[in-house]
Design an enzyme around this catalytic site. Structure first.
Site, PDB file in Angstrom:
ATOM      1  N   HIS A  99       0.840  -1.196   0.000  1.00 35.85           N
ATOM      2  CA  HIS A  99       0.000   0.000   0.000  1.00 35.85           C
ATOM      3  C   HIS A  99       0.877   1.249   0.000  1.00 35.85           C
ATOM      4  O   HIS A  99       1.136   1.815   1.062  1.00 35.85           O
ATOM      5  CB  HIS A  99      -0.893   0.005   1.234  1.00 35.85           C
ATOM      6  N   HIS A 101      -3.981   3.198  -3.276  1.00 35.11           N
ATOM      7  CA  HIS A 101      -4.139   2.672  -1.914  1.00 35.11           C
ATOM      8  C   HIS A 101      -3.557   1.283  -1.735  1.00 35.11           C
ATOM      9  O   HIS A 101      -2.702   1.060  -0.886  1.00 35.11           O
ATOM     10  CB  HIS A 101      -5.618   2.648  -1.501  1.00 35.11           C
ATOM     11  N   HIS A 160     -27.231 -13.820  27.057  1.00 31.79           N
ATOM     12  CA  HIS A 160     -26.257 -13.721  28.143  1.00 31.79           C
ATOM     13  C   HIS A 160     -25.729 -15.073  28.594  1.00 31.79           C
ATOM     14  O   HIS A 160     -24.914 -15.131  29.512  1.00 31.79           O
ATOM     15  CB  HIS A 160     -26.877 -12.975  29.338  1.00 31.79           C
TER      16      HIS A 160
END
Lengths: 674, 674
Positions: free
Chosen positions: A31, A269, A479
């Protein structure tokens, strides 16, 4: 403008830009755009502000530097090379992204001396920096004395558009503002381009500066980050002058700056510029296109001056430290223990032991063990995601951490599980503190990206998870963990400990404190469990081998029942019940697969003889249990999510009762005979 | 002040407050504090604004309501009960948090008609709401015609301090601001208390209103959320009047309002008030302490009026829809298909097939299959976390989604993986769109908390993950998944598909589109893989059984090699090589464990005969593979993180080459003979 006509500043910046483009081109991967745009801020920071010494990459009071967008690693490697870090000779730059090199695609802590953090998965580096800044304050409070400031450094992070979009950075930034971490300074490379295109697709409405002001940060802008080196310098000076708030310096840059046809676009990029464009870029930046991996001597000398500043700071620090050793010899000794993570001789003398009848949740036993240790191991620090009172993970005499003074050993992370973990990683990177983090076990999923980095980077963070099964009860399936034990066990370099009773919990803490090669998860119950009678059964220190024979039959065993955590007492009940029928059941408590697997094969065979059939009991998914138990019929596990109901009802309904364990045992014995 | 002296507004609010306290007390479990504080906003929203019809809980154009802090469920259940939802009679309130009730601890989508989302793990509900608002805009754009507005509803969410701290809500809020989702309205219950204590510990510096303004939201304040019902009403009206920006109404409340000794403190957060305090609270709020689960008739009548408004809106909508059906019969037909998720007859006629020699990454084949389907299945919509161009997950003719007009079928989520997933869940909850999300496989860890909810709530989100193994290469271990396949397989109700070649990829898409019971992960390669010669080997439609015999030896097989994804071609190479030596190797391609496990045992035995030894090949961790392969020596897998290097080098170095597969085969054959 040709190379030799550039100012030394320009020459340095362009060297960094072109080196990044050369590295990506040679690797045919990488990059280049980010480093080309961020080179000016990297240069000004390293040359004029950052206090590091390449000849002593781990000097304790150095400034810390994190490149959160790890894909921009060529910028960091180029700076390290020019600065003179031994691990990054020019050959290393040429071997960028190749097998065995010290210049992998993304920076890796532990691989390359001078790299302070493993980055790449976005957002986490920004949170790591918060952790480093916290560690600095903690150590300053603990060790500094009037006239003896042996801890006084900054944490600098470069962050990107992608980092700013990730939630983990937002959580960490909010906490940093809350804590007033004045020595944390971020440089935000706002280049308005991401992999897929301009940020106008995703990130143009938001006013990042205003958001950071809302968090309580000091925000500075640099409008022309491509050229305005003095502006960058001023911004950094202003940030250093601000001591009560973290600073965010927002720097507008151009991605791929210098590439005539690709700058300002996502074309620069994620891929090399290409041979032709690279040549054009070199020309454009006053470089000879035939120069490859070229560092002008003047650039080495100039950046070297910045490093000399760091070197002198280190020498001065060492002198300060010698004076400190004389003035405060005991503290200096503590300082060394902290950096080594060494336990004092008497560290475990207060560890609790529990007698039959003292039934309690293992979370409670864990809290007692933690506090027994914490009072003697000052480098252990606590923290939790708003439920420390429930997970029993608070250091009782520790106080709440204050980001300005550094006092307090319990970090109140808030309901920010991911940042909690990334911040703990930052503290571990920093060194001299060992962070504990805590939440309900089901929320480990929020932490996972940072647990992975802890495992990769061998960071010894301690994770205490309570509420470990269906027995959580009324809060219901959201949970109630069922798949979380397996999900951690399968991560390389993560240790999971699920103690069976209060005494195994003590031993689990004893084990954790002596281990430092990576993250450990200590998983405890919400509900009461019986204290196993150790006069009758084997001692809890068996935990240190991962699994051990808790009780055997008088006769050779007909079956081995392996259980973990709260289900061990079910296995013992089955053992008792069947003993009266003359069926010999061995019970193996297996608090940690990973530790058990690391034992010699002879021990493994001794505990789990190959020729005796096995049954496993765990209130979690069966996935993975075939490692120990051949037949699915012999697995007393749960392969679905739970339900809201009182905990004992939920456990019963999903089959965690002695009848099912007994039935499974009878089944495998019947099959063996047939 | 006694009950009969209260205004009807006060009476309604106090009924909700006390009902929550009664429910927690009866259950001896729960969180009364939140509903007691948020009752006024819940009341004003439901009674004066929300357009829902309890007699038709799934009427398509109803307003959507999410309670993001799911622990506050008593507020939602009480409102639903009083409003007349059939699933919530008074008995259900009395059975709060009990086995088999429709009032679990946290609201569960699918369990209780009228509950729009499963909430509890904080932050996600706020992001779900963004997804619902996106779906509304998409459908409005697709179906509304001048004079025929059949899609025009609001999405309301109540959010809490904890939600505001979670990164996923921040990511989602930033995107909502970016998109200008004017019909999204959040009510933030700012009660300044969390489980562990006051938010001054964790969340008092941040200016949440300013932060949301920075995101581009319209922010409104209500200073006294305990009493100022007209202020709440005005704020909601203002929010509805704002059409270009999402609205955040910040409401200061007192947790546990009405409890003389516990209000304003975390003592009321996570546990029932206690019998005495409950009695005092009732007195304080003008209730007779002997009243339990009491709903005054006037309250039923008054809240019923609000519901009548919703009922009338529904009747009006049905009339509008009848007119629409006449004016636009084809669109009306499409509308029905979309809500049913029904495929048109010709949906798969453009699906690609690939011939030997057309070697390509399976991500490319996936992109082609997606686009072939998307052009014929308009309710399929795409999205990605900034790397759609790389994961090949963009709908090419789809355009970018615009949050104001609703046009465009590709949502650019930005680098916000968690919110992407939670938003997709919201779209799936809403209905009539099927969301696809996409990123690199390693980043699935960021998404995990919302994948779990998708699995729990049976939401058919499609997840396309490219870059699926060490073969990612140069980006290094942070970007190379090794444990992710196992980590998804072990989640109940998640389907994982890892196709072996381009034609299996087509079949994987075909399978996905016909499945709607939960989330599916389609995992593809970055690197080229060969197109398997289906003239020579079995057809790719074998994927629909999860695993299938790709090729057999002429003789009875000596060994079965099971492989997935890119490693199937390695298995085929080993098959060819050993065939020349007279060793009979059956190759089984196993793209999906979950689908294979759901087959009849006869088919499983046919594919994997019990008496033939097996070898498995997968560039992932061994964990779980013992389900299929008994001996660890027969596992060609990788139990460590990778390294930065070109992809083929990384694969080779970690042992993914034909020699190792052949060696493993020889080993198991030798052991069988011995």
């Amino acid at each position: 403008m040709h190379g030799e006509m550039q100012t030394i500043d320009q020459l340095c910046v362009n060297t960094l830009r072109i080196m990044a483009a050369d590295m990506a081109q040679r690797a045919n991967s990488g990059h280049p755009g980010f480093p080309m745009g961020a080179a000016p801020m990297g240069y000004v920071l390293w040359q004029r502000h950052l206090l590091i010494d390449p000849s002593a990459p781990t000097w304790p009071d150095r400034d810390r530097f994190i490149l959160s967008p790890g894909h921009g690693s060529p910028l960091q490697y180029s700076l390290m090379h020019i600065a003179g870090f031994e691990d990054v000779p020019i050959e290393a730059l040429k071997a960028f992204r190749q097998w065995g090199s010290k210049t992998p695609g993304h920076p890796e802590f532990g691989l390359t001396a001078g790299v302070e953090a493993t980055t790449g998965p976005l957002g986490q580096g920004a949170a790591n920096a918060v952790g480093m800044a916290i560690a600095e304050r903690m150590l300053a409070h603990r060790f500094n004395r009037p006239g003896h400031e042996i801890v006084d450094h900054h944490t600098y992070a470069i962050v990107s558009d992608g980092d700013m979009m990730e939630g983990v950075s937002a959580e960490a930034a909010s906490l940093a503002g809350q804590l007033g971490l004045g020595k944390l300074i971020c440089l935000y490379d706002a280049n308005d381009v991401t992999l897929d295109g301009p940020t106008s697709l995703t990130f143009s409405v938001e006013d990042v500066g205003k958001r950071y002001e809302a968090y309580g940060w000091h925000v500075v802008f640099v409008a022309d980050g491509n050229h305005d080196l003095e502006g960058l310098d001023r911004a950094l000076s202003e940030a250093r002058a601000e001591t009560q708030r973290p600073s965010m310096i927002i720097v507008k840059t151009t991605i791929g700056y210098g590439s005539p046809n690709k700058q300002g676009s996502n074309a620069s990029h994620g891929a090399p510029l290409g041979v032709e464009e690279l040549a054009l870029t070199k020309k454009n930046l006053g470089w000879d296109p035939s120069w490859h991996f070229h560092v002008p001597e003047a650039v080495r000398a100039h950046i070297g001056k910045g490093m000399q500043r760091g070197h002198e700071a280190r020498v001065a620090w060492e002198n300060r430290f010698r004076a400190y050793e004389k003035a405060y010899p005991e503290l200096a000794e503590q300082w060394k223990l902290a950096w080594e993570g060494a336990l004092p001789d008497d560290w475990d003398v207060d560890l609790p032991s529990f007698s039959p009848g003292e039934d309690q949740p293992t979370r409670n036993a864990s809290g007692k063990a933690l506090n027994a240790i914490a009072s003697r191991v000052p480098w252990l620090v606590g923290g939790d995601a708003d439920i420390g009172s429930s997970t029993q993970s608070q250091i009782k005499q520790g106080g709440s951490f204050d980001g300005v003074t550094g006092a307090g050993r319990n970090i109140h992370f808030g309901v920010r599980e991911h940042a909690m973990t990334a911040i703990a990683n930052g503290m571990a990177y920093h060194g001299a503190v060992r962070p504990l983090v805590s939440t309900f076990f089901t929320f480990v999923d929020y932490m996972r990206p940072s647990i992975r980095i802890a495992a990769l980077a061998h960071l010894p963070i301690l994770m205490v998870f309570s509420h470990d099964s269906l027995a959580v009860g009324e809060d219901g399936p959201t949970h109630q963990p069922v798949e979380q034990l397996a999900s951690l066990r399968l991560m390389p370099n993560v240790i999971v400990l699920r103690p069976a009773d209060p005494n195994e919990t003590t031993e689990a803490w004893r084990w954790c404190m002596q281990y430092s090669d990576g993250p450990v998860a200590l998983v405890t119950t919400r509900q009461k469990v019986p204290v196993i009678d150790r006069a009758k059964y084997a001692p809890a220190c068996g935990l240190h081998r991962g699994a051990y024979i808790l009780t055997d039959a008088n006769a050779p065993a007909d079956v081995v029942v392996i259980a973990t955590g709260s289900e061990v007492s079910l296995a013992l009940q089955a053992h008792e019940q069947l003993a009266s029928e003359g069926i010999a059941v061995r019970v193996v408590s297996m608090p940690s697969w990973e530790i058990f697997q690391s034992q010699p094969s002879s021990y493994i065979e001794q505990v789990l003889p190959s020729d005796i059939p096995r049954v496993a009991v765990e209130a979690g998914v069966s996935f993975g249990w075939e490692r120990w138990v051949k037949h699915r019929r012999a697995l007393v596990t749960v392969d679905q999510y739970g339900s809201s109901a009182p905990g004992h009802v939920a456990m019963e309904k999903y089959g965690f009762h002695v009848h099912r364990v007994v039935a499974a045992i009878r089944q495998v014995i019947a099959e063996k005979k047939s």
